[in-house]
Design an enzyme around this catalytic site. Sequence first.
Site, PDB file in Angstrom:
ATOM      1  N   ASP A  82       5.837   2.545 -48.300  1.00 20.87           N
ATOM      2  CA  ASP A  82       5.246   2.147 -47.025  1.00 20.87           C
ATOM      3  C   ASP A  82       4.088   1.171 -47.278  1.00 20.87           C
ATOM      4  O   ASP A  82       4.156   0.360 -48.204  1.00 20.87           O
ATOM      5  CB  ASP A  82       4.763   3.409 -46.290  1.00 20.87           C
ATOM      6  N   HIS A 133      -0.498   2.896 -41.339  1.00 19.44           N
ATOM      7  CA  HIS A 133       0.852   3.449 -41.201  1.00 19.44           C
ATOM      8  C   HIS A 133       1.218   4.401 -42.329  1.00 19.44           C
ATOM      9  O   HIS A 133       1.643   5.538 -42.093  1.00 19.44           O
ATOM     10  CB  HIS A 133       1.852   2.296 -41.119  1.00 19.44           C
ATOM     11  N   ASN A 176      13.197   1.857 -33.538  1.00 18.48           N
ATOM     12  CA  ASN A 176      12.492   1.971 -32.260  1.00 18.48           C
ATOM     13  C   ASN A 176      12.973   0.980 -31.220  1.00 18.48           C
ATOM     14  O   ASN A 176      12.215   0.584 -30.333  1.00 18.48           O
ATOM     15  CB  ASN A 176      10.994   1.749 -32.489  1.00 18.48           C
ATOM     16  N   SER A 183       8.963   6.410 -37.107  1.00 18.68           N
ATOM     17  CA  SER A 183       8.151   6.514 -38.326  1.00 18.68           C
ATOM     18  C   SER A 183       7.515   7.889 -38.440  1.00 18.68           C
ATOM     19  O   SER A 183       7.333   8.412 -39.541  1.00 18.68           O
ATOM     20  CB  SER A 183       7.037   5.461 -38.328  1.00 18.68           C
TER      21      SER A 183
END
Length: 446
Positions: free
Chosen positions: A66, A102, A199, A272
């Site tokens: 990530d 994130h 998404n 996520s």
Amino acid sequence: MPAGTVGAMRQGSLIATALVALLVAAAPARASNDPLYPQQWGMAMVGADAAHQVTEGQGATIAVVDTGANFSHPDLAGRLIAGHDFVDGDDNPTDEDATDHHGTHVSGIVAADANNGVGVEGVAPQAHVLVVRVLDQNGTGSVENVAAGIDYARTHGAQVINLSLGANAPLVGDSDTTLSDAIQRALDAGIVVVAAAGNDTLPFCEQPSSLHGPFMCVAAVDRQGQRAFYSSFSGFGSGYAISAPGGSGSGGSDDIVSTAGGSGYQYEAGTSQATPHVSGVAGLLVSVGLRGQAVVDRIEQTATDAGSPGPDPIYGAGIVNARAAVAGYSLGGGGAVATTRAGAAARVTVPRIQRIRTVLRHGLIVRCLSAGAGRCSAHANARRRTIAAGSHRLTIGRWVTVRAFATRRGRAMLLAALRGHRRMVATVLVRLPGAPLQARRVILRP
């Protein structure tokens, strides 16, 4: 997003960026002394409390590929292992994401410390997170870096890899196999790969569709257990499908609270956030001795049904259930000891979507598990023709992969579909010793 790039599965304006103060005066809903735990409705939805009576993920290593992680966060102390930074080319994978932190948020959902009097707790609070940075401060990165990060996790002890990221929708069936090849190498090594469905409210999983092995695609549900409006479906596209808490996207307490920059916390929503709930449960199962496909099978078998009865294309197998997943297992002595019955029932898995090019080159993939000796044979039929066939000798109690290669007539039909950019639907019939004939439907995409 430019071609060849991958980004964090962000929700844009759906993310609530208000930081939650570290010291929150809230009466705990249970014995936990973590002040934000009462706001972690996702933990209650997946039954984390009951699961933690069995295991908290001791001995499991979950790679979060990530934006990196905040190594100074007090709720992640002792939980993070510094891997590699493929953005800056060093071994300091610190989260520089100034928007929503994130990777730090994802890592907290996986393994934030429990009962330390600080903030939140993770699904697997005694697991370790191997931090691999492949996305920059804007949450974007190259496919090559993401693939390298997955390879790094594969060779540095990860038993589970969390991918809360993805490319544009064209990634499904993309002719560039750099990313899918890296994921497949991890799957072939027996590593569970858990990835976000996306998404974009698309009717399929926004991940490579040619994968086979212990891969899970995760859709998001809201606080009421309904599919979040932004979530793509998990049930069409890749591997095994499952749902998990991802938040409503409306902001505040209806979203997922987790670790952020400094010593703070924030609410965010998206697939996520759903994905690390599943990765955490995978870590719990790793800690009681399961590995690879056995982890995925257990998660699928014990999911809480949602939507239409049984597996469906919107929720997949259902909502991940940590309590049910670890039921019947225990940690013992110097290692993990399973207390469920020995022996394996006959089982068959077939990736629901496979690429025609891959089938032509390497065969249609079928995986078999049997408690008896003999062979697993598979025949794929379409338009009243056998288009592929194959078999493989079984090893009792172990999964084997059968490659059903195209017949002469099947090859001609597949080539015609490929040239015409048409999909084919096939029925795969699988025979195992001592088990009834198994039938599976598979979509073959150009």
